[in-house]
Design a protein around this motif. Structure first.
Motif, PDB file in Angstrom:
ATOM      1  N   ASN A 184       0.887  -1.156   0.000  1.00 36.49           N
ATOM      2  CA  ASN A 184       0.000   0.000   0.000  1.00 36.49           C
ATOM      3  C   ASN A 184       0.932   1.214   0.000  1.00 36.49           C
ATOM      4  N   PHE A 185       1.292   1.664  -1.185  1.00 37.25           N
ATOM      5  CA  PHE A 185       2.294   2.720  -1.324  1.00 37.25           C
ATOM      6  C   PHE A 185       1.857   3.998  -0.621  1.00 37.25           C
ATOM      7  N   SER A 186       0.590   4.345  -0.733  1.00 39.99           N
ATOM      8  CA  SER A 186       0.080   5.557  -0.101  1.00 39.99           C
ATOM      9  C   SER A 186       0.298   5.512   1.410  1.00 39.99           C
ATOM     10  N   ALA A 187      -0.061   4.402   2.027  1.00 41.84           N
ATOM     11  CA  ALA A 187       0.117   4.259   3.481  1.00 41.84           C
ATOM     12  C   ALA A 187       1.604   4.327   3.842  1.00 41.84           C
ATOM     13  N   TRP A 188       2.442   3.680   3.036  1.00 38.73           N
ATOM     14  CA  TRP A 188       3.886   3.708   3.285  1.00 38.73           C
ATOM     15  C   TRP A 188       4.418   5.141   3.189  1.00 38.73           C
ATOM     16  N   LEU A 189       3.960   5.879   2.186  1.00 36.31           N
ATOM     17  CA  LEU A 189       4.423   7.254   1.997  1.00 36.31           C
ATOM     18  C   LEU A 189       3.976   8.150   3.152  1.00 36.31           C
ATOM     19  N   TYR A 190       2.757   7.955   3.651  1.00 33.73           N
ATOM     20  CA  TYR A 190       2.302   8.717   4.817  1.00 33.73           C
ATOM     21  C   TYR A 190       3.135   8.376   6.043  1.00 33.73           C
ATOM     22  N   LYS A 191       3.550   7.140   6.163  1.00 36.05           N
ATOM     23  CA  LYS A 191       4.409   6.744   7.293  1.00 36.05           C
ATOM     24  C   LYS A 191       5.766   7.437   7.179  1.00 36.05           C
ATOM     25  N   VAL A 192       6.318   7.494   5.973  1.00 42.52           N
ATOM     26  CA  VAL A 192       7.580   8.216   5.748  1.00 42.52           C
ATOM     27  C   VAL A 192       7.402   9.681   6.124  1.00 42.52           C
ATOM     28  N   ALA A 193       6.273  10.274   5.729  1.00 45.28           N
ATOM     29  CA  ALA A 193       6.001  11.681   6.054  1.00 45.28           C
ATOM     30  C   ALA A 193       5.898  11.874   7.564  1.00 45.28           C
ATOM     31  N   THR A 194       5.191  10.980   8.233  1.00 49.63           N
ATOM     32  CA  THR A 194       5.046  11.081   9.694  1.00 49.63           C
ATOM     33  C   THR A 194       6.408  11.002  10.374  1.00 49.63           C
ATOM     34  N   ASN A 195       7.228  10.066   9.965  1.00 47.24           N
ATOM     35  CA  ASN A 195       8.567   9.926  10.562  1.00 47.24           C
ATOM     36  C   ASN A 195       9.434  11.147  10.278  1.00 47.24           C
ATOM     37  N   THR A 196       9.316  11.715   9.097  1.00 50.12           N
ATOM     38  CA  THR A 196      10.096  12.909   8.742  1.00 50.12           C
ATOM     39  C   THR A 196       9.642  14.109   9.565  1.00 50.12           C
ATOM     40  N   ILE A 197       8.346  14.234   9.785  1.00 53.14           N
ATOM     41  CA  ILE A 197       7.816  15.312  10.633  1.00 53.14           C
ATOM     42  C   ILE A 197       8.325  15.142  12.065  1.00 53.14           C
ATOM     43  N   ASN A 198       8.305  13.911  12.557  1.00 55.79           N
ATOM     44  CA  ASN A 198       8.826  13.643  13.908  1.00 55.79           C
ATOM     45  C   ASN A 198      10.299  14.015  14.008  1.00 55.79           C
ATOM     46  N   ASP A 199      11.085  13.706  12.974  1.00 59.51           N
ATOM     47  CA  ASP A 199      12.501  14.088  12.951  1.00 59.51           C
ATOM     48  C   ASP A 199      12.648  15.609  12.997  1.00 59.51           C
ATOM     49  N   TYR A 200      11.797  16.300  12.268  1.00 61.15           N
ATOM     50  CA  TYR A 200      11.810  17.771  12.248  1.00 61.15           C
ATOM     51  C   TYR A 200      11.583  18.324  13.659  1.00 61.15           C
ATOM     52  N   TYR A 201      10.574  17.797  14.363  1.00 56.55           N
ATOM     53  CA  TYR A 201      10.293  18.289  15.709  1.00 56.55           C
ATOM     54  C   TYR A 201      11.389  17.920  16.698  1.00 56.55           C
ATOM     55  N   ARG A 202      11.987  16.753  16.545  1.00 59.34           N
ATOM     56  CA  ARG A 202      13.114  16.390  17.423  1.00 59.34           C
ATOM     57  C   ARG A 202      14.244  17.399  17.250  1.00 59.34           C
ATOM     58  N   LYS A 203      14.513  17.761  16.007  1.00 55.69           N
ATOM     59  CA  LYS A 203      15.588  18.715  15.719  1.00 55.69           C
ATOM     60  C   LYS A 203      15.270  20.086  16.321  1.00 55.69           C
ATOM     61  N   ILE A 204      14.047  20.539  16.189  1.00 51.99           N
ATOM     62  CA  ILE A 204      13.645  21.843  16.732  1.00 51.99           C
ATOM     63  C   ILE A 204      13.819  21.878  18.247  1.00 51.99           C
ATOM     64  N   TYR A 205      13.387  20.835  18.903  1.00 51.27           N
ATOM     65  CA  TYR A 205      13.440  20.832  20.367  1.00 51.27           C
ATOM     66  C   TYR A 205      14.866  20.708  20.887  1.00 51.27           C
ATOM     67  N   ARG A 206      15.772  20.224  20.049  1.00 48.20           N
ATOM     68  CA  ARG A 206      17.179  20.149  20.455  1.00 48.20           C
ATOM     69  C   ARG A 206      17.891  21.480  20.245  1.00 48.20           C
ATOM     70  N   GLU A 207      17.348  22.317  19.355  1.00 42.95           N
ATOM     71  CA  GLU A 207      17.969  23.599  19.028  1.00 42.95           C
ATOM     72  C   GLU A 207      17.015  24.731  19.384  1.00 42.95           C
ATOM     73  N   PRO A 208      17.074  25.248  20.609  1.00 37.16           N
ATOM     74  CA  PRO A 208      16.157  26.320  20.992  1.00 37.16           C
ATOM     75  C   PRO A 208      16.346  27.552  20.102  1.00 37.16           C
ATOM     76  N   LYS A 209      15.237  28.207  19.813  1.00 42.60           N
ATOM     77  CA  LYS A 209      15.256  29.388  18.960  1.00 42.60           C
ATOM     78  C   LYS A 209      15.492  30.628  19.817  1.00 42.60           C
ATOM     79  N   ALA A 210      16.435  31.453  19.377  1.00 44.36           N
ATOM     80  CA  ALA A 210      16.704  32.712  20.062  1.00 44.36           C
ATOM     81  C   ALA A 210      15.679  33.746  19.611  1.00 44.36           C
TER      82      ALA A 210
END
Length: 193
Positions: free
Chosen positions: A73-99
């Motif tokens: 189910n390529f669509s479901a797989w692609l949404y999972k990739v998107a979800t994981n990429t979004i999670n990576d984005y938020y992990r990065k943000i929380y590690r680097e506080p914004k001034a």
């Protein structure tokens, strides 16, 4: 398998052989929906959503080579990739506080009615916390049906389930959300309101 799914599987097969045109067709098929999904998750931030979309499809290009085409189910797989990429984005943000400059802080502090902003912020927090307490399959249904605006049939296709299963999960998820939301409201300490 319907003709759309067969076409997608064939494009994935061609992509696995290194066919960039096939991958471009997959991008054209899914980019707009994945982008809308990402925009919701990053609170409408256009630049971040575009960057994440680019990362999603870069990961998809690399990951396509190892996909098993049987029952894919390529669509479901692609949404999972998107979800994981979004999670990576938020992990990065929380590690680097914004001034924030003093002027920005003063502008932020002077916006609107602080009590109303606090109330809206608390409500959003409670809703987010409540949805996070749902089982993963209920969260996916809520996300796809109400935040992504997919139909029951589209949600069923993305999740690889029958439409009746999606309807049942949606019904149960909404009931559970109502119960959890009421519990969350009761458990909020009065000094947070």
């Amino acid at each position: 398998m319907n003709s759309d799914q067969e076409r997608i599987i064939e494009l994935v097969r061609q992509t696995q052989s290194g066919d960039q045109a096939a991958f471009s067709a997959l991008y054209d098929e899914f980019a707009q929906r994945i982008y809308a999904f990402i925009r919701i998750k990053v609170s409408g931030n256009v630049e971040q959503a575009e960057d994440i979309l680019q990362d999603v499809f870069l990961k998809a290009w690399k990951g396509c080579k190892s996909l098993d085409l049987k029952d894919l189910n390529f669509s479901a797989w692609l949404y999972k990739v998107a979800t994981n990429t979004i999670n990576d984005y938020y992990r990065k943000i929380y590690r680097e506080p914004k001034a924030v400059s003093i002027d920005e802080a003063r502008d932020i502090a002077g916006e609107d009615d602080p009590a109303a902003n606090a109330s809206r912020g608390l409500e959003k927090y409670i809703v987010r916390e409540t949805v996070d307490k749902l089982p993963p399959h209920f969260k996916e249904v809520i996300e796809l049906r109400f935040f992504q605006d997919f139909s029951v049939a589209e949600t069923a296709r993305i999740l690889g389930r029958e439409s009746i299963t999606v309807r049942v999960w949606q019904h149960r998820a909404v009931k559970q959300l109502q119960k959890l939301y009421k519990e969350q409201l009761v458990s909020v300490p009065s000094n947070n309101i």
